[in-house]
Design an enzyme around this catalytic site. Sequence first.
Site, PDB file in Angstrom:
ATOM      1  CG  HIS A 165      86.405  57.281  80.854  1.00  0.00           C
ATOM      2  ND1 HIS A 165      87.410  57.711  81.677  1.00  0.00           N
ATOM      3  CD2 HIS A 165      85.765  58.400  80.403  1.00  0.00           C
ATOM      4  CE1 HIS A 165      87.385  59.035  81.723  1.00  0.00           C
ATOM      5  NE2 HIS A 165      86.411  59.474  80.963  1.00  0.00           N
ATOM      6  CD  GLU A 168      88.623  54.199  81.874  1.00  0.00           C
ATOM      7  OE1 GLU A 168      88.114  54.403  82.986  1.00  0.00           O
ATOM      8  OE2 GLU A 168      89.186  55.097  81.205  1.00  0.00           O
ATOM      9  CG  HIS A 294      88.114  56.319  85.880  1.00  0.00           C
ATOM     10  ND1 HIS A 294      87.695  56.919  84.723  1.00  0.00           N
ATOM     11  CD2 HIS A 294      87.379  56.878  86.875  1.00  0.00           C
ATOM     12  CE1 HIS A 294      86.741  57.796  84.995  1.00  0.00           C
ATOM     13  NE2 HIS A 294      86.531  57.801  86.306  1.00  0.00           N
ATOM     14  CD  GLU A 368      92.790  56.208  86.046  1.00  0.00           C
ATOM     15  OE1 GLU A 368      92.464  55.171  85.424  1.00  0.00           O
ATOM     16  OE2 GLU A 368      92.465  57.356  85.692  1.00  0.00           O
TER      17      GLU A 368
HETATM   18 ZN   LIG Z   1      88.555  56.547  82.894  1.00  0.00          ZN
END
Ligand SMILES: [Zn+2]
Length: 442
Positions: A165, A168, A294, A368
């Site tokens: 992404h 990020e 992420h 994350e």
């Molecule tokens: Zn992500």
Amino acid sequence: MRMMRLTAIVLGLAVLAGLALPVLAAAGQSGEIVSVAERDFTAAGLGRKGLDLLMRKDGRVFLVASPGEIAALAALRVGFTFETARLLRASLEGLSADGGINGAYHSVLELETDLRILERDHPGLASVVEIGETLEKRSILALKISDNAAANENEPAVLFTGCHHAREWISVEVPYLFGKYLLDRYDLDPQVRALVDASEIWIVPIVNPDGLEYSLHVYRYWRKNRRANADGTFGVDINRNYGYAWGYDNEGSSGYPGSDVYRGTGPFSEPETAAVRTLFAGVGIDFRGLISYHSFGQNILFPWGYTTALAPSNTELRAVAAAMAGLIAGVQGTVYSYGQASQLLYLTNGDTADWAYSLRGAPAFTVELPPVDIDHGAFFNDEAAIGAVFEENLPAMLYLARYAVDHPLPVRPRVVERRDSAGRPAAVKPKPPVRPAPGPSR
Ligand SMILES: [Zn+2]
């Protein structure tokens, strides 16, 4: 904060209220972070609209909404608050003036330069490999670290990826710094040396270079790649484009091209996911583990993401995640929560970890990274924190790599990817967004 009820000024849009929100998302490329009361979010059925959800906190749901989606929220009489301004303020305070627009974070070119420097400075141990090319003709680069890196020695392999992404940015830095650490420490640290000698460690810090450049230069909140979709919108969410349970339902991904969780026209339709597939599922490399980085949220997520049913080796996945969370907390006390992705966060289908796990049962995780929530900077990590975020993740990265070396996988697939009669990954017809059905049998 401005609590807006825009119904008065969008009466003309009321006719659109019956349409699914992502149809309206086609209108614009820019957007705003808004928050909606969790109660209103649920009442309006927004969880099934393919919206770009960021987090839930203190009874509110935060999401990135395009102008069309903002109009649709208003037309649905959903009250919301604009949150972008205060977050942007926080982001600008966190970047140094002399590092260009991205401060200490890597651009695509800066990363390529640094990977080539690692390769040059560590001959034999580091090899830069192009694993694919994007729609805008950028190389997707992997750093392979092993003794005799240029040769295929059939050693156990593990993959660390970043930046599926675009926005990020911290997710680029953690895997890159891991590679640099292994190479810098190889001659000094017997444990690092033993690990590198026994394995192949593959690092792809930027899976989505087109998206990252767009986030750097045009629109900070850009998430997807830069696919020109047939309806005039841009981008496929490449973490919804992998081939296991692709398009399983419309809650874990969206079929609308304008959505920020658009799954694409078919499994592996995008060069970024195709590149990762070629590497990870290709012949000749014995991949036994994966972490896809992420941000944000401080979570360690394991399969399944597409269903709340348990994965076949749920107990093992949970134990490895718990071990990694413990190692992370041991560095400077940062708490990363862990759990099955669909339970701890939300449903996702077509993501990296589900697909990687589905092949042979390799422990596969989505991590994350910090911050924990939107009040601590969301996608904007202060560049001064990059080192500390890496340091706290380092023991977990070493642990997973060592775990992969020590735990061979069955040669035969544990869970078979859905395929059509020609052997291609089968497109699953999206089902209506109802309660998820039980997962497929092994
Ligand atoms: Zn992500």
